[in-house]
Scaffold this motif. Structure first.
Motif, PDB file in Angstrom:
ATOM      1  N   LEU A 158       3.045  11.575  -2.651  1.00 17.49           N
ATOM      2  CA  LEU A 158       2.632  12.943  -2.325  1.00 17.49           C
ATOM      3  C   LEU A 158       3.370  13.953  -3.191  1.00 17.49           C
ATOM      4  O   LEU A 158       4.598  14.017  -3.178  1.00 17.49           O
ATOM      5  CB  LEU A 158       2.917  13.243  -0.848  1.00 17.49           C
ATOM      6  N   TYR A 168      -0.033   3.296   5.519  1.00 17.54           N
ATOM      7  CA  TYR A 168       0.616   2.906   4.263  1.00 17.54           C
ATOM      8  C   TYR A 168       1.957   2.216   4.555  1.00 17.54           C
ATOM      9  O   TYR A 168       2.655   2.569   5.497  1.00 17.54           O
ATOM     10  CB  TYR A 168       0.844   4.134   3.384  1.00 17.54           C
ATOM     11  N   LYS A 214       0.871  -1.170   0.000  1.00 17.50           N
ATOM     12  CA  LYS A 214       0.000   0.000   0.000  1.00 17.50           C
ATOM     13  C   LYS A 214       0.910   1.223   0.000  1.00 17.50           C
ATOM     14  O   LYS A 214       1.681   1.440   0.937  1.00 17.50           O
ATOM     15  CB  LYS A 214      -0.889  -0.016   1.241  1.00 17.50           C
ATOM     16  N   LEU A 260       1.643   5.429  -0.797  1.00 17.32           N
ATOM     17  CA  LEU A 260       1.138   6.794  -0.882  1.00 17.32           C
ATOM     18  C   LEU A 260       2.196   7.668  -1.546  1.00 17.32           C
ATOM     19  O   LEU A 260       3.331   7.739  -1.080  1.00 17.32           O
ATOM     20  CB  LEU A 260       0.818   7.337   0.512  1.00 17.32           C
ATOM     21  N   ARG A 286      -6.809  10.170   6.570  1.00 11.22           N
ATOM     22  CA  ARG A 286      -6.868   9.145   5.524  1.00 11.22           C
ATOM     23  C   ARG A 286      -5.474   8.731   5.053  1.00 11.22           C
ATOM     24  O   ARG A 286      -5.337   7.750   4.311  1.00 11.22           O
ATOM     25  CB  ARG A 286      -7.675   9.669   4.328  1.00 11.22           C
ATOM     26  N   LEU A 287      -4.464   9.491   5.465  1.00  5.87           N
ATOM     27  CA  LEU A 287      -3.097   9.228   5.002  1.00  5.87           C
ATOM     28  C   LEU A 287      -2.309   8.453   6.047  1.00  5.87           C
ATOM     29  O   LEU A 287      -1.149   8.755   6.345  1.00  5.87           O
ATOM     30  CB  LEU A 287      -2.401  10.553   4.666  1.00  5.87           C
ATOM     31  N   LEU A 344      -1.709  11.902  -4.064  1.00  8.27           N
ATOM     32  CA  LEU A 344      -2.253  13.199  -3.660  1.00  8.27           C
ATOM     33  C   LEU A 344      -1.364  14.284  -4.242  1.00  8.27           C
ATOM     34  O   LEU A 344      -0.148  14.270  -4.030  1.00  8.27           O
ATOM     35  CB  LEU A 344      -2.305  13.304  -2.140  1.00  8.27           C
ATOM     36  N   THR A 381      -2.125   5.408  -3.842  1.00  5.56           N
ATOM     37  CA  THR A 381      -2.891   6.644  -3.726  1.00  5.56           C
ATOM     38  C   THR A 381      -1.961   7.806  -4.041  1.00  5.56           C
ATOM     39  O   THR A 381      -0.867   7.904  -3.483  1.00  5.56           O
ATOM     40  CB  THR A 381      -3.475   6.827  -2.316  1.00  5.56           C
ATOM     41  N   ASN A 423       2.855   5.806   9.406  1.00  2.00           N
ATOM     42  CA  ASN A 423       3.051   4.972   8.222  1.00  2.00           C
ATOM     43  C   ASN A 423       4.351   4.178   8.331  1.00  2.00           C
ATOM     44  O   ASN A 423       5.063   4.279   9.330  1.00  2.00           O
ATOM     45  CB  ASN A 423       3.072   5.847   6.962  1.00  2.00           C
ATOM     46  N   VAL A 469       5.477   5.687   2.016  1.00  6.11           N
ATOM     47  CA  VAL A 469       5.081   7.057   1.669  1.00  6.11           C
ATOM     48  C   VAL A 469       6.258   7.692   0.943  1.00  6.11           C
ATOM     49  O   VAL A 469       7.390   7.659   1.432  1.00  6.11           O
ATOM     50  CB  VAL A 469       4.717   7.891   2.911  1.00  6.11           C
TER      51      VAL A 469
END
Length: 367
Positions: free
Chosen positions: A6, A71, A2, A4, A67-68, A30, A28, A100, A74
């Motif tokens: 950024l 993970y 998983k 993230l 929500r962050l 962002l 994900t 995370n 990151v």
């Protein structure tokens, strides 16, 4: 895993996200879409440049933060991965670090280590900030000195660099800035590119060679497009029957790309050793790139055969010389265009690059 991601620079994270998803990872992204370029993202976080816009931006960030969490990985695009002052980014970074798994920072562009290295140890013969031992003092460069040296941005960059679990450099230039300081945690991985299904290769029968150049008024001197433009105009004046210029200035990215698609040759940054995302995109389309193609670029990739990039030195005389050679030996264009596409396939294919990221994520030790 998983993952993230950024922030965004020129489609790096959006393309990487696609590659990681193809490999079965949950990703994900962002970002603000890299401002006007409006690249794809899963969570949109854009700041309107007003005081009210800043308040709304910060309020939205606070609602998104819960929500962050959770993970495995990151990755931030840059120390300034949010549209906030550096001192306001510290708490967000620490929150992400706490909630995370492993944290990675991109060495993909402007930051303290890039600016400081170019003006102190000067490992590069030329760059955005130096020509040999001479420091550049044009207004855009001066603004970066003021922005990054002896400021909260410098402090933030240093804090994250020492704290994170890994630093990924996307170009040779950035690698030589970070590796001497962080040899154990710096990994070079080329930028990811999605190759078009049918890249175009020029026909040798056409009368004129189409040269494409993108002009950004605010960064023309800084990136050297002013020098390239003068050399290109001189070339057209001397060979009006053989040279056609396509100039993009202040147009949306979709229009910019359509204009690029019509070209045979693309002129990119003059002070670089290596092609960045814009140049790599052009090469993936079967265009000949004029810009940064020093031997150090090929060496860090382990490329011993292909030499598709027309490397130029940061002066008008050499740019003109290389452009004139292209016109004089136009029959070589199809070969160079084919090499450009193969170069991207070998080193920048987004799936291959995503696999390198996965390997880095897995092998890095959490500090």
């Amino acid at each position: 895993m998983k993952i993230l991601l950024l922030g965004e620079y020129s489609n790096v994270h959006a393309t990487l996200a696609e590659g990681l998803r193809e490999l079965g990872h949950k990703v994900t992204l962002l970002s603000n879409g890299d401002f006007w370029k409006d690249y794809p993202r899963d969570i949109d976080l854009v700041r309107v440049p007003t005081k009210i816009g800043g308040i709304k931006y910060f309020a939205k960030l606070l609602t998104i933060l819960p929500r962050l969490r959770g993970y495995d990985v990151v990755q931030i695009i840059n120390p300034m991965f949010l549209e906030l002052k550096a001192e306001r980014i510290f708490p967000t970074y620490k929150y992400l670090r706490k909630h995370n798994g492993k944290m990675f920072m991109g060495a993909f562009g402007m930051d303290y280590y890039w600016v400081n290295t170019c003006i102190t140890s000067k490992p590069l013969r030329y760059s955005d900030f130096n020509i040999g031992d001479t420091i550049r003092h044009d207004p855009p460069a001066e603004r970066e000195y003021i922005d990054w040296l002896g400021t909260e941005k410098e402090r933030l960059n240093k804090y994250i660099a020492y704290d994170c679990d890994g630093i990924v450099s996307g170009l040779y230039e950035y690698d030589v800035c970070y590796r001497p300081v962080f040899p154990q945690k710096t990994t070079f991985i080329p930028y990811p590119i999605k190759i078009p299904n049918a890249p175009e290769v020029q026909s040798t029968n056409q009368q004129k060679i189409k040269f494409f150049i993108g002009i950004s008024k605010s960064r023309s001197t800084y990136k050297g497009t002013d020098i390239m433009w003068r050399a290109l105009i001189k070339l057209q004046n001397e060979h009006p029957d053989k040279v056609e210029i396509i100039r993009a200035e202040g147009v949306p990215f979709d229009e910019y790309e359509k204009m690029m698609n019509r070209a045979d040759v693309v002129l990119d940054q003059i002070y670089s050793y290596t092609p960045a995302m814009n140049g790599l995109l052009a090469m993936s389309k079967g265009k000949v790139l004029v810009g940064g193609g020093e031997e150090e670029n090929y060496e860090i990739l382990g490329e011993n055969e292909l030499r598709p990039i027309i490397n130029v030195q940061p002066n008008e005389q050499d740019v003109y010389k290389q452009l004139h050679r292209l016109v004089a030996k136009s029959k070589e264009l199809p070969m160079l265009q084919q090499q450009s596409v193969e170069y991207i396939r070998r080193h920048h294919d987004y799936i291959k690059v995503a696999k390198q990221y996965v390997e880095m994520y897995k092998t890095a030790k959490r500090l």
